[in-house]
Motif scaffolding. Structure first.
Motif, short mmCIF file in Angstrom:
data_model
loop_
_atom_site.label_atom_id
_atom_site.label_comp_id
_atom_site.label_asym_id
_atom_site.label_seq_id
_atom_site.Cartn_x
_atom_site.Cartn_y
_atom_site.Cartn_z
N ILE A 87 6.29 -8.97 -17.93
CA ILE A 87 7.56 -8.76 -18.64
C ILE A 87 7.60 -7.37 -19.27
O ILE A 87 6.65 -6.94 -19.91
CB ILE A 87 7.75 -9.83 -19.72
CG1 ILE A 87 7.75 -11.23 -19.12
CG2 ILE A 87 9.03 -9.57 -20.52
CD1 ILE A 87 8.83 -11.48 -18.09
N THR A 88 8.72 -6.69 -19.09
CA THR A 88 8.90 -5.37 -19.70
C THR A 88 9.96 -5.36 -20.78
O THR A 88 10.00 -4.46 -21.61
CB THR A 88 9.28 -4.32 -18.62
OG1 THR A 88 10.51 -4.72 -18.00
CG2 THR A 88 8.19 -4.21 -17.56
N GLN A 89 10.85 -6.38 -20.78
CA GLN A 89 11.91 -6.45 -21.78
C GLN A 89 12.06 -7.90 -22.24
O GLN A 89 12.06 -8.81 -21.42
CB GLN A 89 13.24 -5.93 -21.22
CG GLN A 89 13.15 -4.51 -20.69
CD GLN A 89 14.51 -3.92 -20.40
OE1 GLN A 89 15.44 -4.06 -21.19
NE2 GLN A 89 14.63 -3.22 -19.28
N ILE A 90 12.20 -8.09 -23.55
CA ILE A 90 12.30 -9.43 -24.13
C ILE A 90 13.56 -9.53 -24.98
O ILE A 90 13.86 -8.64 -25.78
CB ILE A 90 11.07 -9.77 -25.00
CG1 ILE A 90 9.81 -9.76 -24.13
CG2 ILE A 90 11.24 -11.12 -25.69
CD1 ILE A 90 8.52 -9.99 -24.90
N GLU A 144 10.69 -3.71 -13.47
CA GLU A 144 11.28 -4.27 -14.68
C GLU A 144 11.32 -5.79 -14.55
O GLU A 144 11.51 -6.33 -13.45
CB GLU A 144 12.70 -3.76 -14.91
CG GLU A 144 12.80 -2.27 -15.21
CD GLU A 144 12.38 -1.92 -16.62
OE1 GLU A 144 12.15 -2.85 -17.43
OE2 GLU A 144 12.28 -0.72 -16.92
N SER A 145 11.14 -6.48 -15.66
CA SER A 145 11.18 -7.94 -15.66
C SER A 145 11.58 -8.39 -17.06
O SER A 145 11.02 -7.92 -18.05
CB SER A 145 9.80 -8.50 -15.29
OG SER A 145 9.88 -9.89 -15.06
N VAL A 200 17.83 -17.95 -11.89
CA VAL A 200 16.75 -17.38 -12.71
C VAL A 200 15.43 -17.56 -11.98
O VAL A 200 15.21 -18.57 -11.30
CB VAL A 200 16.72 -18.08 -14.09
CG1 VAL A 200 15.47 -17.74 -14.85
CG2 VAL A 200 17.97 -17.71 -14.89
N GLU A 201 14.56 -16.59 -12.12
CA GLU A 201 13.25 -16.64 -11.44
C GLU A 201 12.45 -17.88 -11.83
O GLU A 201 11.91 -18.58 -11.00
CB GLU A 201 12.45 -15.38 -11.78
CG GLU A 201 11.33 -15.08 -10.82
CD GLU A 201 11.82 -14.49 -9.51
OE1 GLU A 201 11.07 -14.55 -8.53
OE2 GLU A 201 12.96 -13.97 -9.47
N PRO A 256 13.87 -9.41 -11.94
CA PRO A 256 13.69 -10.84 -12.22
C PRO A 256 14.01 -11.19 -13.67
O PRO A 256 13.80 -10.38 -14.58
CB PRO A 256 12.21 -11.09 -11.91
CG PRO A 256 11.77 -9.93 -11.09
CD PRO A 256 12.60 -8.77 -11.54
N LEU A 257 14.49 -12.42 -13.87
CA LEU A 257 14.79 -12.94 -15.20
C LEU A 257 14.04 -14.24 -15.42
O LEU A 257 14.04 -15.13 -14.57
CB LEU A 257 16.29 -13.19 -15.35
CG LEU A 257 16.76 -13.88 -16.64
CD1 LEU A 257 16.49 -12.99 -17.85
CD2 LEU A 257 18.24 -14.23 -16.57
N TYR A 258 13.38 -14.35 -16.58
CA TYR A 258 12.65 -15.56 -16.94
C TYR A 258 13.21 -16.09 -18.26
O TYR A 258 13.68 -15.32 -19.11
CB TYR A 258 11.15 -15.27 -17.11
CG TYR A 258 10.47 -14.78 -15.85
CD1 TYR A 258 9.82 -15.67 -14.99
CD2 TYR A 258 10.49 -13.43 -15.52
CE1 TYR A 258 9.20 -15.21 -13.83
CE2 TYR A 258 9.87 -12.96 -14.37
CZ TYR A 258 9.24 -13.85 -13.53
OH TYR A 258 8.63 -13.41 -12.39
N ILE A 259 13.14 -17.40 -18.43
CA ILE A 259 13.55 -18.04 -19.68
C ILE A 259 12.35 -18.77 -20.26
O ILE A 259 11.62 -19.44 -19.51
CB ILE A 259 14.70 -19.03 -19.45
CG1 ILE A 259 15.90 -18.35 -18.80
CG2 ILE A 259 15.12 -19.69 -20.77
CD1 ILE A 259 16.97 -19.32 -18.33
N LEU A 260 12.16 -18.67 -21.56
CA LEU A 260 11.04 -19.34 -22.22
C LEU A 260 11.51 -20.12 -23.43
O LEU A 260 12.28 -19.61 -24.24
CB LEU A 260 9.98 -18.32 -22.67
CG LEU A 260 8.87 -18.85 -23.59
CD1 LEU A 260 7.97 -19.84 -22.84
CD2 LEU A 260 8.04 -17.70 -24.16
#
Length: 225
Positions: free
Chosen positions: A98-101, A9-10, A72-73, A38-42
């Motif tokens: 990414i699996t969830q947005i 999951e990401s 955050v990653e 992991p968590l990403y910010i865009l």
């Protein structure tokens, strides 16, 4: 020793300028913590980052600090971006698995490149492999808090004898940098001054160009003198 996060999951949080950005990031962090992933910010902008105004730069600075605070990653800033936002989101989602947005409910009105249809529907077509979380934006609160202020501008607070005043050109003396939100309809510099200190956003009231309650500012600047 840091735990190895799950890779099945990401999560990606898409943020745009406004009060809802931090709320979205914290929601994403809560979900990433529950899933141990992991968590990403865009964030995406058509202008180069060097051309961001004071308000945008302030948000970028705060989100960067929040990303560090929450471990955050990666905080991904796609500036000078000419492609449609949905294409950028899709490419980032594929690159980082990414699996969830997570997006804000009002994103379709804020992300200017999306001119027709639902932003979510457009994203679903571009990123069919991810699940989406839509977080409602509390517009009434946003309007209540900032509706009586002009757009924020970069400003500096400096010592003026026993007081502290706000100036708008970078001073040669010691200063505290932040963003000033001026009250609408006043000829004086009345409003609020928001600044970052020790990885937290703070604010003080400004009345006729001077800090109304200078205790916090004094504790920050006084050790310098």
């Amino acid at each position: 020793m840091n735990r190895i996060k799950r890779l099945d999951e990401s999560i990606l949080v898409c943020v745009y300028y406004g009060l809802n950005g931090e709320r979205l990031i914290r929601r994403g962090h809560k979900l990433a913590t529950l899933l141990d992933c992991p968590l990403y910010i865009l964030t995406v902008d058509s202008k180069p980052i060097d051309n961001f105004d004071a308000e945008k730069s302030g948000y970028i600075e705060r989100w960067t600090q929040l990303a560090d605070e929450l471990q955050v990653e990666k905080f991904i800033i796609c500036d000078n971006e000419k492609r449609p936002i949905q294409k950028v989101v899709a490419d980032v989602a594929k690159k980082y698995g990414i699996t969830q947005i997570i997006v804000g409910q009002s994103a379709q009105s804020r992300w200017e490149e999306i001119t027709k249809g639902s932003f979510l529907n457009v994203l679903l077509k571009e990123v069919p492999f991810a699940d989406f979380h839509i977080v409602a934006v509390k517009r009434p609160i946003e309007e209540e808090e900032y509706g009586t202020f002009e757009k924020g501008v970069r400003a500096y607070v400096i010592r003026d004898e026993e007081n502290y005043k706000i100036v708008f050109t970078c001073p040669k003396v010691e200063y505290l940098e932040g963003i000033f939100f001026k009250e609408i309809g006043t000829d004086f510099d009345n409003g609020i001054f928001k600044f970052s200190y020790e990885n937290k956003m703070n604010e003080v009231a400004i009345k006729e160009g001077f800090v109304s309650n200078p205790h916090l500012i004094h504790s920050i600047l006084s050790p310098i003198h």
